[in-house]
Design a protein around this motif. Structure first.
Motif, mmCIF file in Angstrom:
data_model
loop_
_atom_site.group_PDB
_atom_site.id
_atom_site.type_symbol
_atom_site.label_atom_id
_atom_site.label_comp_id
_atom_site.label_asym_id
_atom_site.label_seq_id
_atom_site.Cartn_x
_atom_site.Cartn_y
_atom_site.Cartn_z
ATOM 1 N N GLY A 123 7.253 8.649 -5.603
ATOM 2 C CA GLY A 123 6.843 8.074 -4.702
ATOM 3 C C GLY A 123 7.192 6.457 -4.555
ATOM 4 O O GLY A 123 7.402 5.850 -3.464
ATOM 5 N N ASP A 124 7.093 5.971 -5.803
ATOM 6 C CA ASP A 124 7.617 4.540 -5.846
ATOM 7 C C ASP A 124 9.301 4.275 -5.327
ATOM 8 O O ASP A 124 9.501 3.535 -4.666
ATOM 9 N N ALA A 125 10.073 5.396 -5.507
ATOM 10 C CA ALA A 125 11.339 5.161 -5.206
ATOM 11 C C ALA A 125 11.541 5.370 -3.594
ATOM 12 O O ALA A 125 12.173 4.721 -2.948
ATOM 13 N N LEU A 126 10.594 6.251 -3.111
ATOM 14 C CA LEU A 126 10.549 6.333 -1.527
ATOM 15 C C LEU A 126 10.022 4.906 -0.919
ATOM 16 O O LEU A 126 10.617 4.569 -0.074
ATOM 17 N N LEU A 127 9.101 4.227 -1.533
ATOM 18 C CA LEU A 127 8.744 2.869 -1.056
ATOM 19 C C LEU A 127 9.915 1.814 -1.268
ATOM 20 O O LEU A 127 9.908 1.129 -0.284
ATOM 21 N N SER A 128 10.610 1.686 -2.105
ATOM 22 C CA SER A 128 11.833 1.022 -2.281
ATOM 23 C C SER A 128 12.739 1.197 -1.350
ATOM 24 O O SER A 128 13.443 0.183 -0.679
ATOM 25 N N LEU A 129 12.801 2.532 -0.729
ATOM 26 C CA LEU A 129 13.546 2.964 0.127
ATOM 27 C C LEU A 129 13.249 2.334 1.704
ATOM 28 O O LEU A 129 14.072 2.094 2.532
ATOM 29 N N ALA A 130 11.967 2.222 1.654
ATOM 30 C CA ALA A 130 11.300 1.832 2.866
ATOM 31 C C ALA A 130 11.861 0.266 3.176
ATOM 32 O O ALA A 130 12.077 0.006 4.097
ATOM 33 N N PHE A 131 11.694 -0.481 1.917
ATOM 34 C CA PHE A 131 12.220 -1.863 2.153
ATOM 35 C C PHE A 131 13.450 -2.037 2.512
ATOM 36 O O PHE A 131 13.887 -2.903 3.217
ATOM 37 N N GLN A 132 14.204 -1.323 1.685
ATOM 38 C CA GLN A 132 15.826 -0.981 2.059
ATOM 39 C C GLN A 132 16.119 -0.922 3.373
ATOM 40 O O GLN A 132 16.971 -1.619 4.035
ATOM 41 N N ALA A 133 15.336 0.071 3.990
ATOM 42 C CA ALA A 133 15.638 0.490 5.672
ATOM 43 C C ALA A 133 15.456 -0.829 6.421
ATOM 44 O O ALA A 133 16.134 -0.759 7.663
ATOM 45 N N VAL A 134 14.428 -1.799 6.220
ATOM 46 C CA VAL A 134 14.266 -2.843 7.154
ATOM 47 C C VAL A 134 14.806 -4.159 6.571
ATOM 48 O O VAL A 134 14.383 -5.121 6.890
ATOM 49 N N ALA A 135 15.679 -4.099 5.355
ATOM 50 C CA ALA A 135 15.988 -5.187 4.730
ATOM 51 C C ALA A 135 16.547 -6.550 5.676
ATOM 52 O O ALA A 135 16.316 -7.685 5.445
ATOM 53 N N GLU A 136 16.996 -6.086 7.010
ATOM 54 C CA GLU A 136 17.884 -7.273 7.644
ATOM 55 C C GLU A 136 16.427 -7.580 8.476
ATOM 56 O O GLU A 136 17.161 -8.460 9.495
ATOM 57 N N SER A 137 15.537 -7.094 8.623
ATOM 58 C CA SER A 137 14.414 -7.682 9.487
ATOM 59 C C SER A 137 13.306 -8.436 8.604
ATOM 60 O O SER A 137 12.570 -7.660 7.766
ATOM 61 N N GLY A 138 13.160 -9.784 8.313
ATOM 62 C CA GLY A 138 12.286 -10.136 7.518
ATOM 63 C C GLY A 138 10.930 -10.070 7.975
ATOM 64 O O GLY A 138 9.981 -9.517 7.129
ATOM 65 N N ALA A 139 10.841 -10.091 9.315
ATOM 66 C CA ALA A 139 9.355 -9.627 9.883
ATOM 67 C C ALA A 139 8.936 -8.448 9.614
ATOM 68 O O ALA A 139 7.771 -8.007 9.362
ATOM 69 N N ALA A 140 9.796 -7.406 9.859
ATOM 70 C CA ALA A 140 9.574 -5.924 9.564
ATOM 71 C C ALA A 140 9.098 -5.783 8.122
ATOM 72 O O ALA A 140 8.097 -5.034 7.699
ATOM 73 N N ALA A 141 9.912 -6.418 7.030
ATOM 74 C CA ALA A 141 9.561 -6.186 5.747
ATOM 75 C C ALA A 141 8.177 -7.004 5.364
ATOM 76 O O ALA A 141 7.540 -6.244 4.298
ATOM 77 N N ARG A 142 7.902 -7.919 5.787
ATOM 78 C CA ARG A 142 6.634 -8.600 5.611
ATOM 79 C C ARG A 142 5.570 -7.637 6.158
ATOM 80 O O ARG A 142 4.332 -7.624 5.525
ATOM 81 N N ALA A 143 5.766 -7.208 7.487
ATOM 82 C CA ALA A 143 4.640 -6.354 7.926
ATOM 83 C C ALA A 143 4.544 -5.024 6.970
ATOM 84 O O ALA A 143 3.379 -4.744 6.812
ATOM 85 N N ILE A 144 5.571 -4.528 6.455
ATOM 86 C CA ILE A 144 5.276 -3.420 5.513
ATOM 87 C C ILE A 144 4.531 -3.820 4.473
ATOM 88 O O ILE A 144 3.593 -3.162 3.861
ATOM 89 N N GLY A 145 5.065 -4.908 3.684
ATOM 90 C CA GLY A 145 4.438 -5.421 2.543
ATOM 91 C C GLY A 145 3.048 -5.772 2.637
ATOM 92 O O GLY A 145 2.056 -5.237 1.991
ATOM 93 N N ASP A 146 2.576 -6.248 3.784
ATOM 94 C CA ASP A 146 1.116 -6.436 4.066
ATOM 95 C C ASP A 146 0.243 -5.117 4.251
ATOM 96 O O ASP A 146 -0.766 -4.919 3.546
ATOM 97 N N THR A 147 1.092 -4.269 5.027
ATOM 98 C CA THR A 147 0.307 -2.836 5.159
ATOM 99 C C THR A 147 0.269 -2.006 3.775
ATOM 100 O O THR A 147 -0.674 -1.313 3.616
ATOM 101 N N VAL A 148 1.165 -2.385 3.157
ATOM 102 C CA VAL A 148 1.018 -1.446 1.745
ATOM 103 C C VAL A 148 -0.114 -1.975 0.998
ATOM 104 O O VAL A 148 -0.631 -1.389 0.227
ATOM 105 N N GLN A 149 -0.311 -3.396 0.963
ATOM 106 C CA GLN A 149 -1.510 -3.950 0.348
ATOM 107 C C GLN A 149 -2.820 -3.335 0.924
ATOM 108 O O GLN A 149 -3.710 -2.959 0.274
ATOM 109 N N GLN A 150 -2.678 -3.391 2.188
ATOM 110 C CA GLN A 150 -3.961 -2.637 2.770
ATOM 111 C C GLN A 150 -4.190 -1.086 2.207
ATOM 112 O O GLN A 150 -5.398 -0.658 2.135
#
Length: 342
Positions: A123-150
């Motif tokens: 599961g942790d590995a899949l989460l790391s891949l999610a951030f890699q998938a949007v690595a070129e978009s800082g806004a997308a990465a922040r959105a995912i980070g905020d969402t994971v915290q929720q």
């Protein structure tokens, strides 16, 4: 077969997103890749190709349609859709461990096949891949980070509620908004970001996704008690057996009815509930009106959610046919989410 399988939007998402999702998971080390591929239904526990259910793809479909609803195209939204699916499956792998569920999508859960620790790591590995998938978009990465915290906050609340003697219905709704609404809200937001949506458009998409997500959780909790095991892939009265403080359970406990009082005493009793007690508990929850209330709330959310899509596209120039179709498909997707069978 679920209600989603025949929809044009979901079929197209499966064709566009699945190859990219497979490509991303294939980059994982063998130890976590084989668990991820099994969980996603692509292989059996021995690693042989499988045609098992790989999920409904409602979240990634939402991402692609959100991009098109603001005038973009599906192509740039595919990495965002992949990220959403990866985050979703990260939560499922962890949820199955925490809840002790042994079946998902009509077969054994990953942890029950490969072990608790390996499933958590996958599961942790899949989460790391999610951030890699949007690595070129800082806004997308922040959105995912905020969402994971929720999501984490919602899951922790869900776990805490199981041991609480009393729980407020409003607290359960707030938990559902974080645990389920947050990811659908993020899915819609990421679609908008991929298409360069304005802040107002993005905010409308987020609100739409949040309301659809909460409706989805209402229906999910109803299925957790009254769903057909042949369709849901889980035992009858599954949530009651685990004494889960789901939305209908919380509503029943707060109903101030004789049936609610009896149900509360039954739910608080020590020891495993028998088959007869589980059936009685389901009956009592329904008699309090909680079942009808939760279905009504899901319907209300589905009626209000499309309102956030109004004016999402600029009226000047006039809305294109493709934008109008995407907005209509978002509404259709929302209605399917609230009226599904599994």
């Amino acid at each position: 077969m679920t209600a989603y399988a025949g929809t044009e939007a979901v079929t197209r998402t499966r064709q566009l997103v699945t190859p990219a999702l497979r490509k991303a998971v294939a980059t994982l080390p063998t130890s976590t890749r084989r668990i991820g591929e099994y969980h996603l239904g692509w292989t059996d526990k021995d690693g042989a190709p499988s045609s098992a259910c790989s999920g409904k793809l409602i979240r990634s479909t939402l991402t692609l349609l959100a991009a098109e609803a603001v005038g973009g195209t599906a192509g740039p939204a595919i990495p965002m859709a992949v990220a959403v699916e990866l985050v979703h499956n990260f939560t499922l792998l962890h949820d199955d461990v925490m809840d002790g569920d042994r079946t998902r999508r009509h077969r054994e859960t990953a942890w029950s096949v490969f072990g608790t620790g390996p499933a958590i790591m996958a599961g942790d590995a899949l989460l790391s891949l999610a951030f890699q998938a949007v690595a070129e978009s800082g806004a997308a990465a922040r959105a995912i980070g905020d969402t994971v915290q929720q999501l984490i906050e919602g899951q922790l609340a869900d776990c805490e509620f199981e041991t609480c003697k009393t729980i407020r219905y409003a607290d359960c709704v707030a938990m559902a908004q974080r645990k389920t609404g947050a990811l659908l809200s993020c899915a819609a937001e990421l679609g908008g970001l991929s298409a360069g949506a304005s802040p107002e458009q993005t905010a409308r998409l987020r609100r739409f996704g949040a309301e659809v997500g909460l409706a989805y959780q209402y229906v999910d909790d109803l299925l957790g008690i009254w769903g057909d095991p042949a369709v849901t892939g889980k035992p009858v009265f599954n949530d009651l057996r685990r004494r889960k403080k789901s939305l209908p359970v919380a509503a029943a406990l707060e109903s101030r009815t004789a049936e609610g009082e009896e149900f509360g005493a039954l739910y608080a009793a020590r020891g495993e509930l028998t088959t007869e007690q589980l059936a009685r508990a389901a009956y009592l929850v329904e008699k309090t009106g909680a079942r009808d209330h939760c279905q009504a709330r899901a319907n209300e959310l589905m009626a209000s959610a499309p309102g956030h899509l109004r004016s999402i596209a600029s009226p000047d120039p006039p809305v294109s046919r493709s934008v109008a179709r995407a907005i209509a498909e978002l509404g259709n997707l929302a209605r399917l989410a609230a009226r599904r069978e599994s």
